[in-house]
Structure formats: structure tokens, C-alpha cells
Design a protein around this motif. Structure first.
Motif, PDB file in Angstrom:
ATOM      1  N   SER A   1      -0.437   5.872  -9.835  1.00  0.00           N
ATOM      2  CA  SER A   1       0.168   7.143  -9.468  1.00  0.00           C
ATOM      3  C   SER A   1       0.585   6.824  -7.873  1.00  0.00           C
ATOM      4  CB  SER A   1      -0.731   8.326  -9.419  1.00  0.00           C
ATOM      5  OG  SER A   1      -0.771   8.310 -10.885  1.00  0.00           O
ATOM      6  N   ALA A   2       1.601   7.698  -7.528  1.00  0.00           N
ATOM      7  CA  ALA A   2       1.747   7.915  -6.122  1.00  0.00           C
ATOM      8  C   ALA A   2       1.047   9.117  -5.622  1.00  0.00           C
ATOM      9  CB  ALA A   2       3.183   7.927  -5.963  1.00  0.00           C
ATOM     10  N   THR A   3       0.463   9.357  -4.423  1.00  0.00           N
ATOM     11  CA  THR A   3      -0.168  10.372  -3.924  1.00  0.00           C
ATOM     12  C   THR A   3       0.092  10.762  -2.384  1.00  0.00           C
ATOM     13  OG1 THR A   3      -2.076  11.712  -3.844  1.00  0.00           O
ATOM     14  CG2 THR A   3      -2.439   9.324  -3.763  1.00  0.00           C
ATOM     15  N   THR A   4      -0.035  11.687  -1.907  1.00  0.00           N
ATOM     16  CA  THR A   4       0.024  12.106  -0.574  1.00  0.00           C
ATOM     17  C   THR A   4      -1.264  12.339  -0.036  1.00  0.00           C
ATOM     18  OG1 THR A   4       0.112  14.547  -0.968  1.00  0.00           O
ATOM     19  CG2 THR A   4       2.157  13.222  -0.746  1.00  0.00           C
ATOM     20  N   ARG A   5      -2.409  12.377  -1.055  1.00  0.00           N
ATOM     21  CA  ARG A   5      -3.670  12.188  -0.596  1.00  0.00           C
ATOM     22  C   ARG A   5      -4.301  11.050   0.049  1.00  0.00           C
ATOM     23  NH1 ARG A   5      -7.691  10.054  -2.489  1.00  0.00           N
ATOM     24  NH2 ARG A   5      -7.897   9.710  -4.568  1.00  0.00           N
ATOM     25  N   PRO A   6      -4.776  11.229   1.165  1.00  0.00           N
ATOM     26  CA  PRO A   6      -5.355  10.146   2.030  1.00  0.00           C
ATOM     27  C   PRO A   6      -6.301   9.166   1.164  1.00  0.00           C
ATOM     28  CG  PRO A   6      -6.086  11.977   3.055  1.00  0.00           C
ATOM     29  CD  PRO A   6      -5.549  12.526   1.874  1.00  0.00           C
ATOM     30  N   PRO A   7      -6.343   8.058   1.505  1.00  0.00           N
ATOM     31  CA  PRO A   7      -7.185   7.166   0.656  1.00  0.00           C
ATOM     32  C   PRO A   7      -8.783   7.365   0.861  1.00  0.00           C
ATOM     33  CG  PRO A   7      -5.719   5.778   2.015  1.00  0.00           C
ATOM     34  CD  PRO A   7      -5.408   7.181   2.342  1.00  0.00           C
ATOM     35  N   ARG A   8      -9.309   7.158  -0.319  1.00  0.00           N
ATOM     36  CA  ARG A   8     -11.021   7.261   0.032  1.00  0.00           C
ATOM     37  C   ARG A   8     -11.525   5.888   0.368  1.00  0.00           C
ATOM     38  NH1 ARG A   8     -11.541   9.907  -6.086  1.00  0.00           N
ATOM     39  NH2 ARG A   8     -10.927  11.885  -5.573  1.00  0.00           N
ATOM     40  N   ALA A   9     -12.631   5.913   0.890  1.00  0.00           N
ATOM     41  CA  ALA A   9     -13.243   4.704   1.170  1.00  0.00           C
ATOM     42  C   ALA A   9     -13.362   3.798   0.060  1.00  0.00           C
ATOM     43  CB  ALA A   9     -14.473   4.718   1.864  1.00  0.00           C
ATOM     44  N   GLY A  10     -12.639   2.581   0.154  1.00  0.00           N
ATOM     45  CA  GLY A  10     -12.845   1.497  -0.937  1.00  0.00           C
ATOM     46  C   GLY A  10     -11.570   1.710  -1.954  1.00  0.00           C
ATOM     47  N   GLU A  11     -10.708   2.628  -1.763  1.00  0.00           N
ATOM     48  CA  GLU A  11      -9.466   2.924  -2.393  1.00  0.00           C
ATOM     49  C   GLU A  11      -8.395   1.509  -1.856  1.00  0.00           C
ATOM     50  OE1 GLU A  11      -9.241   6.961  -4.586  1.00  0.00           O
ATOM     51  OE2 GLU A  11      -8.305   6.837  -2.513  1.00  0.00           O
ATOM     52  N   VAL A  12      -7.900   1.022  -3.032  1.00  0.00           N
ATOM     53  CA  VAL A  12      -6.818   0.008  -2.548  1.00  0.00           C
ATOM     54  C   VAL A  12      -5.231   0.404  -2.909  1.00  0.00           C
ATOM     55  CG1 VAL A  12      -6.197  -2.369  -3.075  1.00  0.00           C
ATOM     56  CG2 VAL A  12      -8.523  -1.684  -2.916  1.00  0.00           C
ATOM     57  N   GLU A  13      -4.477   0.380  -1.872  1.00  0.00           N
ATOM     58  CA  GLU A  13      -3.104   0.605  -2.168  1.00  0.00           C
ATOM     59  C   GLU A  13      -2.467  -0.381  -3.236  1.00  0.00           C
ATOM     60  OE1 GLU A  13      -0.767   2.458  -0.866  1.00  0.00           O
ATOM     61  OE2 GLU A  13       1.078   1.538  -1.312  1.00  0.00           O
ATOM     62  N   GLY A  14      -1.967   0.537  -4.046  1.00  0.00           N
ATOM     63  CA  GLY A  14      -1.212  -0.462  -5.230  1.00  0.00           C
ATOM     64  C   GLY A  14      -1.965  -0.651  -6.445  1.00  0.00           C
TER      65      GLY A  14
END
Ligand code: 5GP
Length: 187
Positions: free
Chosen positions: A39-52
Motif C-alpha cells: 500500500s501507499a500511505t502518508t503515515r510516517p515509517p515505523r522503526a524497521g519498516e522498509v520503503e517498497g
């Protein structure tokens, strides 16, 4: 009605903290032919989350432009942030004959029910309310205010579980994955 074939779209909904992400990841690990939508989101990434991998993290203007341009299969606002399913990747996967899995909220599930009525709609329930609260606290990704908002959303989502084709109680991860695998016709 769309035929009961394995190459179809499955929506996995359920309250925040119920374990949708874990279940979805296990499905894909065991059945790599399944396309798990990012999904696409405007939420900022959490620690450990990887773009894409976990999300495409985008600004609100870019999200709104994509949604206005019809690039989202569905999208919704959840606790003040926008979340949406990029349409092209899902359509490509289905076009290639791959089953696709969307892990989305109630509002998104309702949109897919309208736009793709043949999609299989599955709702994941926590074993108990206390267990849902415990899991949200334990994963530690939200502060108390955000947690309260998510629990309020969870109440609304759980109240709508009757809209879904299947309701699975996630008390045993392996069993839940096994049930979803057979509902999706993967084995
Ligand atoms: P989280 O912030 O915990 O990653 O996600 C919050 C909620 O948004 C969860 O219920 C999650 O399933 C949902 N969500 C994630 N991606 C999408 C999406 O593409 N569309 C919709 N409608 N909801 C989504």
C-alpha cells in the motif's frame, strides 16, 4: 458471480493489532505465487519498516494526486493518515493469473466490495478484546493516544464483521494461516 478459482482477489481486514500483517506474510512465504499488495500511505515509517516492502511512504499531495488520477484501487483515511492500494500492481498480478491479497481497513474493504464484488472478503478477529489490547501494547509501535484511537476504530470494525464472507478468529497463527490458505484455494 466470479468463479471460485484460485486466481482471485482476497481482502484481509480486521482491527489494528489482530495480526493481519503476520498472517499475510506467512501466506506469501508458503505460497510465493500470491501477490501481496504494498500500500501507499502518508503515515510516517515505523522503526524497521522498509520503503517498497512494507509501504510506499508518500506525502499527502502525492497521495491525493494519485487517488484523484484513479491510481488507487481503493483508499481510505485511517486515524488521520491516508492509505491506499496501488491499482496497477494488483491488476498486473491478477492479469498474470496470480492470486492477490490486500491487507486493508474496513472502509477500503467496503470500496472493494463495490468495485470488485467477486473478491473474497475475510475478517480477522482477535480471540478476546483484552488480547487485542495486549498485542497493541506489546508491539509498542503506538503511544497511548494513538492506541486509544486504534481501539476505537477496532470497535467499529469488529461491529461490521458480519459484512464479510468469512470471519477467522486469530487465536492460533498456524491454524489461521491454514484456514486462509484453504479459503483462498491455495492448497
Ligand atoms: P498501520 O498504520 O497499522 O500500518 O495500518 C493502519 C490500518 O490501515 C490497518 O488496518 C491496515 O490494514 C490499514 N491499511 C493498510 N494499507 C491500506 C490500504 O492500502 N488501504 C486501506 N483502506 N487500508 C489500509
Amino acid at each position: 458471480m466470479v468463479a471460485w478459482s484460485p486466481a482471485r482477489l482476497t481482502v484481509l481486514a480486521g482491527p489494528s493489532g489482530v495480526g493481519k500483517g503476520t498472517v499475510a506474510a506467512l501466506i506469501v512465504a508458503r505460497h510465493p505465487q500470491v501477490y501481496l499488495s504494498v500500500s501507499a500511505t502518508t503515515r510516517p515509517p515505523r522503526a524497521g519498516e522498509v520503503e517498497g516492502r512494507d509501504y510506499f511512504f508518500v506525502g499527502r499531495p502525492a497521495f491525493e494526486a494519485a487517488a484523484a488520477g484513479g491510481e488507487m484501487l481503493e483508499w481510505a483515511e485511517y486515524n488521520g493518515q491516508l492509505y491506499g492500494t496501488p491499482r496497477a500492481a494488483v491488476e498486473d498480478a491478477l492479469g498474470d493469473g496470480r492470486p492477490a491479497l490486500l491487507e486493508i481497513d474496513l472502509a477500503g474493504a467496503r470500496q472493494v466490495r463495490q468495485s470488485m464484488p467477486g473478491a473474497l472478503q475475510v475478517f480477522l478477529m482477535p480471540p478476546t478484546w483484552q488480547e487485542l489490547e495486549r498485542r497493541l501494547v506489546e508491539r509498542g509501535t503506538e503511544g497511548p493516544a494513538e492506541r486509544r484511537a486504534r481501539l476505537a476504530a477496532a470497535e467499529r470494525e469488529v461491529a461490521a464483521r458480519g459484512e464479510f464472507d468469512f470471519v477467522l478468529t486469530n487465536d492460533d497463527l498456524d491454524q489461521t494461516v491454514g484456514r486462509l490458505v484453504s479459503i483462498m484455494g491455495l492448497n
